[in-house]
Design a protein around this motif. Sequence first.
Motif, PDB file in Angstrom:
ATOM      1  N   ALA A  60       0.824  -1.213   0.000  1.00 10.24           N
ATOM      2  CA  ALA A  60       0.000   0.000   0.000  1.00 10.24           C
ATOM      3  C   ALA A  60       0.858   1.262   0.000  1.00 10.24           C
ATOM      4  N   ILE A  61       1.890   1.325   0.858  1.00 14.47           N
ATOM      5  CA  ILE A  61       2.694   2.541   0.933  1.00 14.47           C
ATOM      6  C   ILE A  61       3.506   2.736  -0.332  1.00 14.47           C
ATOM      7  N   ASN A  62       3.912   1.645  -0.990  1.00 12.66           N
ATOM      8  CA  ASN A  62       4.653   1.790  -2.235  1.00 12.66           C
ATOM      9  C   ASN A  62       3.747   2.184  -3.394  1.00 12.66           C
ATOM     10  N   MET A  63       2.468   1.848  -3.316  1.00 12.33           N
ATOM     11  CA  MET A  63       1.510   2.363  -4.296  1.00 12.33           C
ATOM     12  C   MET A  63       1.312   3.866  -4.114  1.00 12.33           C
ATOM     13  N   VAL A  64       1.281   4.312  -2.850  1.00 11.67           N
ATOM     14  CA  VAL A  64       1.231   5.752  -2.586  1.00 11.67           C
ATOM     15  C   VAL A  64       2.453   6.432  -3.204  1.00 11.67           C
ATOM     16  N   TYR A  65       3.613   5.807  -3.062  1.00 14.46           N
ATOM     17  CA  TYR A  65       4.847   6.345  -3.645  1.00 14.46           C
ATOM     18  C   TYR A  65       4.676   6.551  -5.149  1.00 14.46           C
ATOM     19  N   GLY A  66       4.139   5.549  -5.831  1.00  5.74           N
ATOM     20  CA  GLY A  66       3.974   5.657  -7.272  1.00  5.74           C
ATOM     21  C   GLY A  66       3.016   6.758  -7.679  1.00  5.74           C
ATOM     22  N   ALA A  67       1.865   6.849  -6.985  1.00  7.46           N
ATOM     23  CA  ALA A  67       0.887   7.880  -7.317  1.00  7.46           C
ATOM     24  C   ALA A  67       1.429   9.272  -7.005  1.00  7.46           C
TER      25      ALA A  67
END
Length: 355
Positions: A60-67
Amino acid sequence: MTEKVLMKGNEAMAEAAIRAGCRHFFGYPITPQTEIAAYMAKQMPGRGGTYLQAESEVAAINMVYGAAAAGARAMTSSSSPGISLKSEGISYLAASDLPCLIVNVQRGSPGLGGIQPSQADYWQATRAPGHGDLHILVFAPSTVQEMVDMVYEAFDLADAYRIPAMILADGLLGQMMEPVRFPDTAAPAPDKFSWAACGHRGERPHNIVNSLILQPEDLEALVRRRFDRYEAIRQKHTRCECYRTDDAEFVVVAFGATARIARSAVDQARTAGLRAGLLRPQTLWPFPSDAVQALSQTARAFLCVEMSMGQMVDDVRLAVAGAKPVRFFGHTGGVIPTPAEVLHEIETLAGGASV
């Protein structure tokens, strides 16, 4: 402002995030913050947003990073052990100078602990949200309305300073229902930041979002520039509320839900003839050290009240710098202090402050 509506704290934060322009939410269920994800799952698809339940907190936190790297307003939420799993990603976000919002609705700990309210993540949020030399903005609401208001401010400041922001709530606030109003301001249009990796279409050079700097001198220079930005945040955006402190001899310092309890105890102490007051940090990083230090010139003693074994008390003692006594009172594991207990501590402090 809109008409008042009765909402649970978790759901109010989620609604505020959508209205503030968040269009990408990535999360994973954990009590007592699951209502945030559930609300986003229902609302995001019909309001131009994306909700995705990741396979883990790490994902989840790495998806936030991408967005965030693409210049979008993105957020995640979790509770204590989930935030621990996100800490590596939070460090990458800070190192890449990416704005985002992280919500921590704290529960009893360490480990899996329990699902009752806690404030034992203070050190994690303010000292080590991730590895390395970094800070993130940390907001501490004490009402559901403040949870709403701080969502807007957190997103705006995160964007302005290219820094992750955290709202450090707890299970009591997350599950509490209170009347709230939402600002009438429209959600901002999606920003296309000059630094964002969102496609250049031949109109500008490539942008690269990266946290790997192999030359020591280059990395040191970058970190020092980042700390200059942190100092600007300290100077401009440190916030606290002072309640009945103008003539206070005994100053209670408390944040979040515990500050509500401390306020009642201060009022009871005043009724009993004790000149008590409350200093409530609204930002935990940056911590309102100057306000505490100023009160140490006139107060006889301080009482720090927390739902932990004592963490914020370290910052209070640093600010007071030995000028006056600083006493600690707290419960942990999900036990909530009562106004009567805090009043007793104020009375005890008053009896021994001159010793």
